[in-house]
Design an enzyme around this catalytic site. Structure first.
Site, PDB file in Angstrom:
ATOM      1  N   ASN A 146      41.939  29.830  32.564  1.00  0.00           N
ATOM      2  CA  ASN A 146      42.288  31.253  32.676  1.00  0.00           C
ATOM      3  C   ASN A 146      43.249  31.410  33.841  1.00  0.00           C
ATOM      4  O   ASN A 146      42.838  31.346  34.993  1.00  0.00           O
ATOM      5  CB  ASN A 146      40.998  32.059  32.902  1.00  0.00           C
ATOM      6  CG  ASN A 146      41.285  33.523  33.212  1.00  0.00           C
ATOM      7  OD1 ASN A 146      42.398  34.004  33.004  1.00  0.00           O
ATOM      8  ND2 ASN A 146      40.275  34.222  33.719  1.00  0.00           N
ATOM      9  N   LYS A 172      44.887  33.993  34.771  1.00  0.00           N
ATOM     10  CA  LYS A 172      44.899  35.335  35.398  1.00  0.00           C
ATOM     11  C   LYS A 172      46.353  35.787  35.584  1.00  0.00           C
ATOM     12  O   LYS A 172      47.185  35.495  34.743  1.00  0.00           O
ATOM     13  CB  LYS A 172      44.097  35.311  36.694  1.00  0.00           C
ATOM     14  CG  LYS A 172      42.710  34.674  36.495  1.00  0.00           C
ATOM     15  CD  LYS A 172      41.784  34.835  37.647  1.00  0.00           C
ATOM     16  CE  LYS A 172      40.448  34.166  37.292  1.00  0.00           C
ATOM     17  NZ  LYS A 172      39.412  34.391  38.277  1.00  0.00           N
ATOM     18  N   HIS A 197      36.199  39.677  30.702  1.00  0.00           N
ATOM     19  CA  HIS A 197      36.134  38.956  31.992  1.00  0.00           C
ATOM     20  C   HIS A 197      35.685  39.945  33.075  1.00  0.00           C
ATOM     21  O   HIS A 197      36.028  41.120  33.029  1.00  0.00           O
ATOM     22  CB  HIS A 197      37.510  38.372  32.327  1.00  0.00           C
ATOM     23  CG  HIS A 197      37.466  37.468  33.510  1.00  0.00           C
ATOM     24  ND1 HIS A 197      37.481  37.950  34.803  1.00  0.00           N
ATOM     25  CD2 HIS A 197      37.366  36.118  33.599  1.00  0.00           C
ATOM     26  CE1 HIS A 197      37.404  36.921  35.633  1.00  0.00           C
ATOM     27  NE2 HIS A 197      37.329  35.802  34.928  1.00  0.00           N
ATOM     28  N   GLU A 217      36.666  40.497  35.958  1.00  0.00           N
ATOM     29  CA  GLU A 217      37.758  41.239  36.622  1.00  0.00           C
ATOM     30  C   GLU A 217      38.210  42.404  35.762  1.00  0.00           C
ATOM     31  O   GLU A 217      38.564  43.467  36.281  1.00  0.00           O
ATOM     32  CB  GLU A 217      38.918  40.275  36.940  1.00  0.00           C
ATOM     33  CG  GLU A 217      38.568  39.348  38.100  1.00  0.00           C
ATOM     34  CD  GLU A 217      39.222  37.987  38.048  1.00  0.00           C
ATOM     35  OE1 GLU A 217      40.231  37.813  37.339  1.00  0.00           O
ATOM     36  OE2 GLU A 217      38.703  37.068  38.727  1.00  0.00           O
ATOM     37  N   GLU A 234      29.676  33.557  33.064  1.00  0.00           N
ATOM     38  CA  GLU A 234      30.402  33.517  34.335  1.00  0.00           C
ATOM     39  C   GLU A 234      29.689  34.391  35.359  1.00  0.00           C
ATOM     40  O   GLU A 234      29.942  35.604  35.431  1.00  0.00           O
ATOM     41  CB  GLU A 234      31.825  34.041  34.136  1.00  0.00           C
ATOM     42  CG  GLU A 234      32.657  33.199  33.208  1.00  0.00           C
ATOM     43  CD  GLU A 234      34.135  33.250  33.589  1.00  0.00           C
ATOM     44  OE1 GLU A 234      34.726  32.188  33.724  1.00  0.00           O
ATOM     45  OE2 GLU A 234      34.670  34.354  33.769  1.00  0.00           O
ATOM     46  N   GLY A 281      35.801  32.402  41.767  1.00  0.00           N
ATOM     47  CA  GLY A 281      36.786  32.387  42.847  1.00  0.00           C
ATOM     48  C   GLY A 281      36.184  32.274  44.233  1.00  0.00           C
ATOM     49  O   GLY A 281      36.850  32.524  45.233  1.00  0.00           O
ATOM     50  N   SER A 297      34.076  28.723  39.685  1.00  0.00           N
ATOM     51  CA  SER A 297      34.321  27.630  40.630  1.00  0.00           C
ATOM     52  C   SER A 297      34.120  26.242  40.021  1.00  0.00           C
ATOM     53  O   SER A 297      33.627  25.328  40.679  1.00  0.00           O
ATOM     54  CB  SER A 297      33.471  27.814  41.892  1.00  0.00           C
ATOM     55  OG  SER A 297      33.836  29.021  42.554  1.00  0.00           O
TER      56      SER A 297
HETATM   57  P1  PGA Z   1      37.311  30.373  39.129  1.00  0.00           P
HETATM   58  O1  PGA Z   1      37.459  31.537  38.031  1.00  0.00           O
HETATM   59  O2  PGA Z   1      37.277  29.068  38.375  1.00  0.00           O
HETATM   60  O3  PGA Z   1      38.526  30.508  40.003  1.00  0.00           O
HETATM   61  O4  PGA Z   1      36.038  30.634  39.856  1.00  0.00           O
HETATM   62  C1  PGA Z   1      36.766  31.480  36.810  1.00  0.00           C
HETATM   63  C2  PGA Z   1      37.163  32.658  35.961  1.00  0.00           C
HETATM   64  O5  PGA Z   1      37.445  33.725  36.505  1.00  0.00           O
HETATM   65  O6  PGA Z   1      37.205  32.544  34.720  1.00  0.00           O
END
Ligand code: PGA
Length: 253
Positions: free
Chosen positions: A9, A11, A95, A97, A167, A173, A213
């Site tokens: 992903n 983003k 997601h 976000e 998730e 993140g 992560s």
């Molecule tokens: P990350 O993000 O691997 O940077 O923790 C995962 C995601 O948002 O799908």
């Protein structure tokens, strides 16, 4: 057997040029990989160019969201048919976000899901609890509600082709991944619910990804959990060597 999937992903990262360079570099690194479904999710602007660069390879392309209507006066939105025509075969939905920053809810995730299925896109539906919810002992109840409402109206046959990503919001993140045991517990719970609601056959076919992560150093132990069928990777998917290593970490599962 469920085929493992590793999805990156991106983003709001990578211009068209950067995205194409990434795919050209990734191609030889994963050309020999069979048995792992490899997906990258660039921003809308780069979908078409990435799909062209990935043509006739083992790399698939995903959108990061879509709108549920086919077309209309929805400034700033993009429909399922549009991303499909641009070359996407997958779409990430719900997601965290999107949920926290842009108002996505289980109801709108469900609408987007229906539009994705109608356009023959493979949806990757994200669910996950916040730290507060985990500490309050609400994790499984939160997952139940998100899963049930997001998948409302889905048939068993459709479920088999849907991907669900667990998730935990506190792991995204942050560099703090769920432990394999925490991921395993959530995934086994989710599969149990899917079995209950959609029947054993469909539930066995539905892939459950872990996200939060994921790195080259932790993919192997996460994917060793029986109900973890792959990963949705954010930060570590932006670097081609690290993404390729994560793909390789899913080999032999
Ligand atoms: P990350 O993000 O691997 O940077 O923790 C995962 C995601 O948002 O799908």
């Amino acid at each position: 057997m469920r085929q493992p999937m590793i999805a990156g992903n991106w983003k709001m990262f990578k211009t068209v040029h950067e995205a194409v360079v990434f795919v050209k570099e990734l191609r030889p690194l994963v050309a020999d990989v069979t048995g792992v479904e490899i997906v990258v999710a660039p921003p809308f602007t780069a979908i078409h160019a990435v799909a062209e660069a990935a043509r006739n390879t083992n790399i698939g392309v995903s959108a990061q969201s879509l709108h549920w209507e086919r077309e209309g006066a929805f400034t700033g939105e993009v429909s399922a048919g549009m991303v499909r025509e641009a070359g996407a075969e997958y779409v990430i939905l719900g997601h965290s976000e999107r949920r926290t920053l842009f108002g996505d809810t289980d109801l709108t995730v469900n609408r987007r899901l229906m539009a994705a299925l109608a356009a023959e896109l493979t949806p990757i539906v994200c669910v996950g609890e916040t730290l507060e919810q985990r500490e309050g002992g609400q994790t499984l109840a939160v997952l139940d509600q998100q899963l049930k409402q997001s998948l409302d109206g889905v048939t068993g046959a459709q479920l088999a082709a849907i991907v669900v990503a667990y998730e935990p919001v506190w792991a995204i993140g942050t560099g703090r991944n769920a432990t394999p045991a925490q991921a395993g517990e959530a995934h086994t719970h989710l599969r149990g619910r899917l079995r209950q609601w959609f029947g054993a056959d469909a539930a066995e076919q539905c892939r459950l990804l872990y996200g939060g992560s994921v790195k080259p150093g932790n993919i192997a132990t996460l994917i060793a959990e029986a109900d973890v069928d792959g990963a949705l990777v954010g930060g570590a998917s932006l670097d081609v060597a690290s993404f390729a290593e994560i793909v390789r970490g899913a080999l032999g599962r």
